[in-house]
Design a protein around this motif. Structure first.
Motif, PDB file in Angstrom:
ATOM      1  N   MET A   1       6.450 -39.541  -2.373  1.00  0.00           N
ATOM      2  CA  MET A   1       7.127 -39.859  -1.262  1.00  0.00           C
ATOM      3  C   MET A   1       8.107 -41.025  -1.594  1.00  0.00           C
ATOM      4  SD  MET A   1       3.747 -39.305   1.210  1.00  0.00           S
ATOM      5  CE  MET A   1       4.501 -39.655   2.780  1.00  0.00           C
ATOM      6  N   LYS A   2       8.982 -40.927  -2.257  1.00  0.00           N
ATOM      7  CA  LYS A   2       9.733 -41.986  -2.943  1.00  0.00           C
ATOM      8  C   LYS A   2      10.721 -42.669  -1.414  1.00  0.00           C
ATOM      9  CE  LYS A   2       8.804 -41.329  -7.347  1.00  0.00           C
ATOM     10  NZ  LYS A   2       8.165 -40.082  -6.932  1.00  0.00           N
ATOM     11  N   GLU A   3      11.177 -42.033  -0.814  1.00  0.00           N
ATOM     12  CA  GLU A   3      11.969 -42.474   0.399  1.00  0.00           C
ATOM     13  C   GLU A   3      10.957 -43.218   1.464  1.00  0.00           C
ATOM     14  OE1 GLU A   3      13.761 -39.361   2.696  1.00  0.00           O
ATOM     15  OE2 GLU A   3      15.230 -38.458   0.741  1.00  0.00           O
ATOM     16  N   GLU A   4       9.741 -42.840   1.525  1.00  0.00           N
ATOM     17  CA  GLU A   4       8.861 -43.460   2.328  1.00  0.00           C
ATOM     18  C   GLU A   4       8.545 -45.006   1.342  1.00  0.00           C
ATOM     19  OE1 GLU A   4       8.288 -39.372   3.585  1.00  0.00           O
ATOM     20  OE2 GLU A   4       8.559 -40.543   1.910  1.00  0.00           O
ATOM     21  N   PHE A   5       8.466 -44.970   0.338  1.00  0.00           N
ATOM     22  CA  PHE A   5       8.087 -45.967  -0.693  1.00  0.00           C
ATOM     23  C   PHE A   5       9.174 -46.884  -0.543  1.00  0.00           C
ATOM     24  CE2 PHE A   5       8.586 -48.353  -4.554  1.00  0.00           C
ATOM     25  CZ  PHE A   5       7.207 -48.537  -4.834  1.00  0.00           C
ATOM     26  N   GLU A   6      10.462 -46.630  -0.307  1.00  0.00           N
ATOM     27  CA  GLU A   6      11.730 -47.558  -0.503  1.00  0.00           C
ATOM     28  C   GLU A   6      11.917 -48.044   0.963  1.00  0.00           C
ATOM     29  OE1 GLU A   6      14.793 -45.091  -1.950  1.00  0.00           O
ATOM     30  OE2 GLU A   6      14.252 -45.514  -4.199  1.00  0.00           O
ATOM     31  N   GLU A   7      11.444 -47.420   2.085  1.00  0.00           N
ATOM     32  CA  GLU A   7      11.513 -47.742   3.337  1.00  0.00           C
ATOM     33  C   GLU A   7      10.331 -48.829   3.607  1.00  0.00           C
ATOM     34  OE1 GLU A   7      11.350 -46.210   7.827  1.00  0.00           O
ATOM     35  OE2 GLU A   7      10.513 -44.820   6.255  1.00  0.00           O
ATOM     36  N   ALA A   8       9.237 -48.702   2.804  1.00  0.00           N
ATOM     37  CA  ALA A   8       8.091 -49.464   3.050  1.00  0.00           C
ATOM     38  C   ALA A   8       8.539 -50.917   2.321  1.00  0.00           C
ATOM     39  CB  ALA A   8       7.022 -48.979   2.355  1.00  0.00           C
ATOM     40  N   LEU A   9       9.199 -50.903   1.474  1.00  0.00           N
ATOM     41  CA  LEU A   9       9.611 -52.125   0.480  1.00  0.00           C
ATOM     42  C   LEU A   9      10.391 -53.036   1.598  1.00  0.00           C
ATOM     43  CD1 LEU A   9      10.698 -51.121  -3.023  1.00  0.00           C
ATOM     44  CD2 LEU A   9       8.387 -51.831  -2.147  1.00  0.00           C
ATOM     45  N   LEU A  10      11.136 -52.528   2.382  1.00  0.00           N
ATOM     46  CA  LEU A  10      12.064 -53.308   3.376  1.00  0.00           C
ATOM     47  C   LEU A  10      11.081 -54.068   4.170  1.00  0.00           C
ATOM     48  CD1 LEU A  10      14.410 -50.623   4.564  1.00  0.00           C
ATOM     49  CD2 LEU A  10      14.891 -52.667   3.012  1.00  0.00           C
ATOM     50  N   GLU A  11       9.802 -53.389   4.545  1.00  0.00           N
ATOM     51  CA  GLU A  11       8.802 -54.006   5.236  1.00  0.00           C
ATOM     52  C   GLU A  11       7.993 -55.286   4.480  1.00  0.00           C
ATOM     53  OE1 GLU A  11       8.319 -53.953   8.773  1.00  0.00           O
ATOM     54  OE2 GLU A  11       9.852 -52.424   8.845  1.00  0.00           O
ATOM     55  N   VAL A  12       8.137 -54.844   3.439  1.00  0.00           N
ATOM     56  CA  VAL A  12       7.191 -55.907   2.407  1.00  0.00           C
ATOM     57  C   VAL A  12       8.010 -57.016   2.278  1.00  0.00           C
ATOM     58  CG1 VAL A  12       6.656 -56.193  -0.184  1.00  0.00           C
ATOM     59  CG2 VAL A  12       6.115 -53.920   0.977  1.00  0.00           C
ATOM     60  N   GLU A  13       9.112 -57.031   2.186  1.00  0.00           N
ATOM     61  CA  GLU A  13      10.149 -58.103   2.092  1.00  0.00           C
ATOM     62  C   GLU A  13       9.745 -59.208   3.442  1.00  0.00           C
ATOM     63  OE1 GLU A  13      14.316 -59.657   0.558  1.00  0.00           O
ATOM     64  OE2 GLU A  13      14.214 -57.530   1.314  1.00  0.00           O
TER      65      GLU A  13
ATOM     66  N   ARG B   1       8.993 -53.811 -14.805  1.00  0.00           N
ATOM     67  CA  ARG B   1      10.250 -54.333 -14.953  1.00  0.00           C
ATOM     68  C   ARG B   1      11.566 -53.346 -14.841  1.00  0.00           C
ATOM     69  NH1 ARG B   1      11.216 -59.070 -19.153  1.00  0.00           N
ATOM     70  NH2 ARG B   1       9.317 -59.870 -17.759  1.00  0.00           N
ATOM     71  N   ALA B   2      11.350 -52.356 -15.688  1.00  0.00           N
ATOM     72  CA  ALA B   2      12.319 -51.265 -15.819  1.00  0.00           C
ATOM     73  C   ALA B   2      12.491 -50.378 -14.481  1.00  0.00           C
ATOM     74  CB  ALA B   2      12.036 -50.301 -16.846  1.00  0.00           C
ATOM     75  N   GLY B   3      11.655 -50.461 -13.495  1.00  0.00           N
ATOM     76  CA  GLY B   3      11.590 -49.630 -12.275  1.00  0.00           C
ATOM     77  C   GLY B   3      12.697 -50.342 -11.497  1.00  0.00           C
ATOM     78  N   GLY B   4      12.923 -51.642 -11.461  1.00  0.00           N
ATOM     79  CA  GLY B   4      13.821 -52.245 -10.410  1.00  0.00           C
ATOM     80  C   GLY B   4      13.407 -52.424  -9.210  1.00  0.00           C
ATOM     81  N   TYR B   5      11.925 -52.599  -9.177  1.00  0.00           N
ATOM     82  CA  TYR B   5      11.546 -52.913  -7.759  1.00  0.00           C
ATOM     83  C   TYR B   5      10.796 -54.428  -8.021  1.00  0.00           C
ATOM     84  CZ  TYR B   5      12.279 -47.949  -6.452  1.00  0.00           C
ATOM     85  OH  TYR B   5      12.755 -46.871  -6.090  1.00  0.00           O
ATOM     86  N   GLY B   6      11.709 -55.296  -8.317  1.00  0.00           N
ATOM     87  CA  GLY B   6      11.118 -56.785  -8.540  1.00  0.00           C
ATOM     88  C   GLY B   6      10.532 -57.263  -7.460  1.00  0.00           C
ATOM     89  N   ILE B   7      10.895 -56.859  -6.199  1.00  0.00           N
ATOM     90  CA  ILE B   7      10.556 -57.446  -4.816  1.00  0.00           C
ATOM     91  C   ILE B   7       8.875 -57.400  -4.843  1.00  0.00           C
ATOM     92  CG2 ILE B   7      10.604 -55.342  -3.651  1.00  0.00           C
ATOM     93  CD1 ILE B   7      10.697 -58.751  -2.246  1.00  0.00           C
ATOM     94  N   LEU B   8       8.189 -56.332  -5.668  1.00  0.00           N
ATOM     95  CA  LEU B   8       6.839 -56.143  -5.648  1.00  0.00           C
ATOM     96  C   LEU B   8       6.271 -57.264  -6.329  1.00  0.00           C
ATOM     97  CD1 LEU B   8       6.983 -52.516  -6.099  1.00  0.00           C
ATOM     98  CD2 LEU B   8       6.016 -53.614  -4.209  1.00  0.00           C
ATOM     99  N   LEU B   9       6.610 -57.571  -7.655  1.00  0.00           N
ATOM    100  CA  LEU B   9       6.220 -58.666  -8.262  1.00  0.00           C
ATOM    101  C   LEU B   9       6.439 -60.077  -7.667  1.00  0.00           C
ATOM    102  CD1 LEU B   9       4.599 -59.766 -10.795  1.00  0.00           C
ATOM    103  CD2 LEU B   9       7.085 -59.777 -12.051  1.00  0.00           C
ATOM    104  N   GLU B  10       7.517 -60.325  -7.026  1.00  0.00           N
ATOM    105  CA  GLU B  10       8.134 -61.544  -6.171  1.00  0.00           C
ATOM    106  C   GLU B  10       6.907 -61.813  -5.256  1.00  0.00           C
ATOM    107  OE1 GLU B  10      11.210 -63.300  -3.174  1.00  0.00           O
ATOM    108  OE2 GLU B  10      11.884 -61.511  -4.799  1.00  0.00           O
ATOM    109  N   LYS B  11       6.563 -60.589  -4.477  1.00  0.00           N
ATOM    110  CA  LYS B  11       5.520 -60.895  -3.322  1.00  0.00           C
ATOM    111  C   LYS B  11       4.271 -61.092  -3.974  1.00  0.00           C
ATOM    112  CE  LYS B  11       6.783 -60.994   0.345  1.00  0.00           C
ATOM    113  NZ  LYS B  11       7.284 -61.740   1.101  1.00  0.00           N
ATOM    114  N   ALA B  12       3.863 -60.507  -4.899  1.00  0.00           N
ATOM    115  CA  ALA B  12       2.475 -60.651  -5.469  1.00  0.00           C
ATOM    116  C   ALA B  12       2.351 -62.147  -6.239  1.00  0.00           C
ATOM    117  CB  ALA B  12       2.345 -59.755  -6.845  1.00  0.00           C
TER     118      ALA B  12
END
Length: 950
Positions: free
Chosen positions: A279-291, A327-338
């Motif tokens: 569910m990649k689209e839902e995953f990317e939408e969720a990242l907007l909320e994570v930030e 790191r290669a995945g490009g979703y650095g916001i996840l590590l930043e919030k962690a």
């Protein structure tokens, strides 16, 4: 002259008016100054770049510090004066009409190919993720509008989705944020425990080597896989529609709940599930909320629950980072919030012995104060290891590993000292690091010595008042004596100390401790050992000049939570995940830290010896469960066992199977199978097809020779079975004697009208019958039907009021009332089964709810991946069908109140682990085995996969 006097009053009043006008003009300037100090967000400008650790809210205003006291300080800030420009009229700023948009609308409107500015951050930054997963930033207009609750919150349901609880905050109220302070008990740089280095050791394969499946098997598997994903899609959409940004969805009422800190627990917990299910689209939408999540503040809780926050939030962010490519995945916001969250949680380890505070008051006024760890459960203390270890591996920061390695060392040291049941630990732990018993004994001894010295001084006529040692008082001495009056203790004088004083030797709980006397002072090594004072516990600043009571800490390691309390040992709630983490942490570290293997091996040996048992069930099924032991410290002689069947303990099958594979113990794999099948049996046994939270069963005397015995089962259902059967025998004998007396009486002539005045035998029998009836009602189990009648019509005491209202008998009524026959043990057992809705083999099921727990399907998944036996997929599918049929709602799935009923009531709660764990394990049970292979990943207790080292 008279005319001048007449007008001087007018002159006076004119002067007053002029003066008032002058002051009014001055006040107007001051008000404009105050207005300028209110945070104002212009439409044309963006806030400054957000650095590490800052959040959206922090970028708008500084964090409150000790000097900030409200509006007075803000007005006195010269940088805030005159902030409104002369050519701007703030009263004319208008908010444009906005068309409601969703995150999908935002994503669709931005063209990833257009170059965007990356210099601005904060609330005006929206992260847009393209198909390849590259994070891009763009700047959108910053509009000052009130926060809105997405979903039901926007419909006036309030902060918890309840009518009449609208979230409102005065504009002048500043939000409190966590703030980092220098540590009170820092670990020296050269003493930080580093991650083990070197190439990971060779570890035996965990997963079965699956063969290529046939087309029919594949079609069946994919069909089931799609149905599991459909449940995930409905639950996720329901959450995003009605609870977006909140912790949990209430799936029946379509509202939301915030039992944690309001940091979108379900969203963060489900991130890796979204990715795993494609569910990649839902995953990317969720990242907007994570930030948007601000871990530095909470409107819902003043304390952070450290255990739950670590396994759900920190584990969820790290796992999502790992499964999405790191790191290669490009979703650095996840590590930043962690990292943002981890920096906050690191404050819980700032204690004298580095044991964590498990409910962390994040407000700056409390963070700034020194603290000491207190009581904890085994699970809370030992289930932080995997998350901080994996973060240390990703960031190469040893401080994260050091924090949890010290907890492991403390458990390891305690195990070497020994517990009541070697290899496992009591549920409640004292993590303070101070021997309270020894402290009190020392205080009592010193008080006795002081009292004796006072007596001697009085006898010699010396001045008593000047002889009291500094730092003591009468109340302290008295309390020390009273608290431990009658406590068995032994002490002796040790060798002299360096300062000429002598140590006191204390023997408590089989352990010898040498403690300094009061005269010896505090050792140099304790100079930084500062416990929180009573002033701190009342919320006062540590800078208070009120005299503080001086506490002396006699160091010790982990120990039982209370010296006098009953110790409980089990694999259930409050203990489970610590034992689960021993083999998993060994895997995560590539086998380079041997302590985890030792801890696991010893724990498994203890479970086999003390806790494992086979239940007696109707079909003689060969299954196992884990019991609970209660002991006062000597289980060989005083242990009492609860033959429990709890859903939380169902993780044990997976733990035994995993440990058996990596440590090459085939017997443990077989035990894991039987433990897992025990939970499957518990699912299959109930009318709803779902296992209860907690129940009890009958244990077999011999695990290898166990057959169903219905009589024995009835006896377990009726603890007073001997008494009840004896009462039946006595009643039958009395009835036989009564009939015999009746026959003798009919053969004798009697006077008319005096048939009720016999020899007294009938009266005795009647009174006995009445007494038996009263006793039977007191012993009868509560029947749901009878209870409802009693509540509606009321009950009467037949032992008192009814005796005074015995109806008059006619002359022809010579028969005494028939006594009620008591229940036999079998009848009592049958009544209990009926009234409690007990399934066959269950003795009790007092905790009969189901809250969407994953532990049973977790072990089923492990067994399938480890053994390759497809029967586990069939068992799992029956579980899935039962759960969905009983819990499904229009927008998700709900916990239910009673699995012992065919149609239980939904309780309107959907825990975050439904999407994070339960549905994930079901999905992985029918996915390609290479998806999250156990030879490449290790899952934390919240089912978050961490990448194993290679």
């Amino acid at each position: 002259m008279l005319r001048l006097r007449r007008y001087r009053y007018y002159v006076f009043f004119a002067a007053v008016v002029v003066l008032l006008l002058y002051h009014a003009s001055q006040n107007s300037e001051q008000w404009e100054s105050v207005s300028a100090s209110i945070p104002y967000k212009p439409l044309s400008k963006s806030p400054p770049e957000r650095g590490f650790g800052a959040t959206d809210k922090q970028s708008q205003q500084p964090l409150p510090d000790k000097s900030s006291t409200g509006w007075a300080d803000r007005d006195s800030d010269p940088t805030r004066q005159g902030r409104v420009k002369a050519d701007e009229d703030t009263n004319e700023v208008k908010i444009p009409s906005l068309k409601p948009t969703t995150s999908e609308d935002v994503l669709n409107k931005f063209d990833p190919s257009i170059e965007t500015s990356t210099t601005d951050a904060g609330k005006n930054r929206v992260t847009v993720y393209d198909k390849e997963g590259a994070a891009k930033t763009t700047t959108v207009p910053l509009i000052d509008i009130p926060d809105k609750n997405v979903g039901q919150g926007a419909k006036g349901k309030g902060i918890h989705g309840k009518p009449g609880m609208q979230k409102s905050k005065p504009e002048a109220e500043s939000t409190k944020h966590w703030k980092k302070f220098p540590e009170h008990f820092p670990v020296p740089e050269d003493e930080i425990i580093p991650l083990p280095t070197g190439k990971p050791k060779p570890i035996p394969a965990v997963q079965y080597d699956f063969d290529k499946e046939s087309p029919d098997v594949r079609e069946k598997r994919l069909e089931r896989l799609a149905k599991v994903k459909a449940e995930m899609v409905r639950g996720w959409n329901g959450y995003m529609t009605y609870a977006r940004g909140h912790d949990e969805l209430s799936p029946v009422s379509k509202k939301f709940r915030d039992p944690f800190c309001g940091w979108a627990a379900t969203l963060v917990d489900a991130l890796d599930t979204l990715w795993i299910m494609g569910m990649k689209e839902e995953f990317e939408e969720a990242l907007l909320e994570v930030e948007k999540i601000d871990f530095t503040t909470s409107e819902y809780r003043s304390e952070i629950p450290v255990f739950e926050t670590t396994i759900r939030y920190l584990g969820g962010l790290i796992a999502a980072y790992d499964v999405s490519g790191g790191r290669a995945g490009g979703y650095g916001i996840l590590l930043e919030k962690a990292l943002e969250l981890a920096e906050i949680l690191m404050g819980v380890f700032d204690t004298p012995n580095r044991m964590p505070i498990l409910y962390y008051n994040w407000r700056p006024a409390f963070v700034s104060l020194p603290k000491r760890a207190q009581g904890a459960s085994v699970a809370e203390l030992g289930s932080l290891a995997m998350e901080f270890t994996r973060l240390a591996q990703i960031t190469k920061e040893n401080k994260y590993y050091d924090a949890v390695a010290r907890i492991t060392d403390a458990f390891y040291e305690w195990e070497e000292r020994g517990t009541a049941i070697p290899g496992i630990f009591p549920e409640h732990i004292d993590a303070s690091g101070c021997n309270r018993t020894a402290e009190a004994i020392v205080a009592a001894q010193e008080a006795e010595q002081e009292e004796q010295r006072q007596i001697e001084l009085q006898k010699s006529g010396s001045d008593v008042s000047s002889s009291k040692p500094i730092g003591t008082n009468d109340s302290q001495s008295k309390s020390g004596k009273d608290e431990f009056h009658g406590l068995e203790r032994r002490s002796q004088v040790g060798t002299p100390n360096d300062d000429g004083t002598k140590s006191v030797k204390i023997v408590t709980n089989g352990e010898e401790i040498y403690a300094p006397s009061e005269k010896a002072g505090i050792p140099k090594s304790d100079k930084n050992d500062r416990s929180e004072s009573s002033a701190v516990s009342r919320g006062r600043s540590s800078n208070s000049e009120e005299p503080k009571k001086k506490h002396k800490c006699i160091p010790q390691g982990l120990t039982t939570g209370s010296f006098y309390s009953n110790q409980q040992y089990s694999m259930g709630g409050s203990q489970d995940s610590t034992y689960e983490y021993f083999p998993k942490q060994w895997l995560l570290l590539g086998g380079l830290e041997p302590k985890y293997k030792t801890l696991h091996t010893n724990a498994v040996a203890a479970v086999k010896k003390w806790l494992l048992y086979r239940p007696m069930v109707p079909d003689d099924r060969d299954i196992l469960f884990s019991a609970k032991i209660n002991t006062q410290g000597n289980p060989e002689t005083d242990a009492s066992t609860e033959w429990e069947v709890t859903h939380l303990t169902c993780f044990l099958g997976g733990m035994f199977g995993l440990g058996g594979k990596i440590f090459e113990v085939p017997e443990d794999v077989e035990i894991g199978k039987k433990l897992t099948d025990g939970c499957v049996w518990a699912y299959e046994s109930t009318p709803s097809g779902i296992m209860p939270e907690g129940a009890t069963v009958v244990p077999c005397a011999e695990a290898n020779n166990c057959h169903w015995n219905e009589t024995l089962y009835w006896q377990w259902l009726d603890p007073l079975h001997e008494t009840h059967d004896e009462e039946v025998r006595k009643f039958d004998a009395e009835q036989k004697e009564r009939k015999s007396n009746k026959l003798q009486k009919t053969d004798q002539p009697t006077m008319k009208g005096h048939s009720n005045l016999g020899s007294g035998t009938e009266e005795t029998a009647s009174s006995k019958g009445e007494s038996a009836d009263v006793g039977i009602h007191k012993r009868a189990p509560p029947s749901p039907i009878r209870s409802s009648i009693d509540q509606s019509e009321g009950t009467r005491d037949t032992t008192s009021s009814d005796r005074s209202q015995v109806p008059l008998q006619s002359e022809d009524d010579s028969e005494a009332p028939e006594p009620v026959r008591p229940w036999s043990s079998k009848e009592y057992a049958e009544k209990r089964i009926q009234s409690d809705n007990l399934p066959p083999g269950f003795v009790s099921a007092n905790y009969h709810s189901y809250i969407l727990r994953p532990e049973a399907i977790e072990s089923v998944w492990y067994m399938y991946r480890i053994t390759g036996d497809s029967t586990w997929q069939e068992k799992g599918w029956n579980m899935f069908k039962a759960i969905v049929s009983q819990t499904r709602t229009e927008v998700g799935n709900s916990a239910i109140d009673n699995v012992l009923l065919e149609n239980p009531v939904k309780t309107d709660e959907m825990e975050s682990f439904w999407l994070a764990e339960t549905l994930k394990y079901f999905y992985l049970l029918y996915s390609d085995p290479n998806l999250i292979s156990l030879d490449e990943w290790v899952l934390n207790t919240e089912a978050h996969p961490f990448k194993r080292p290679v």
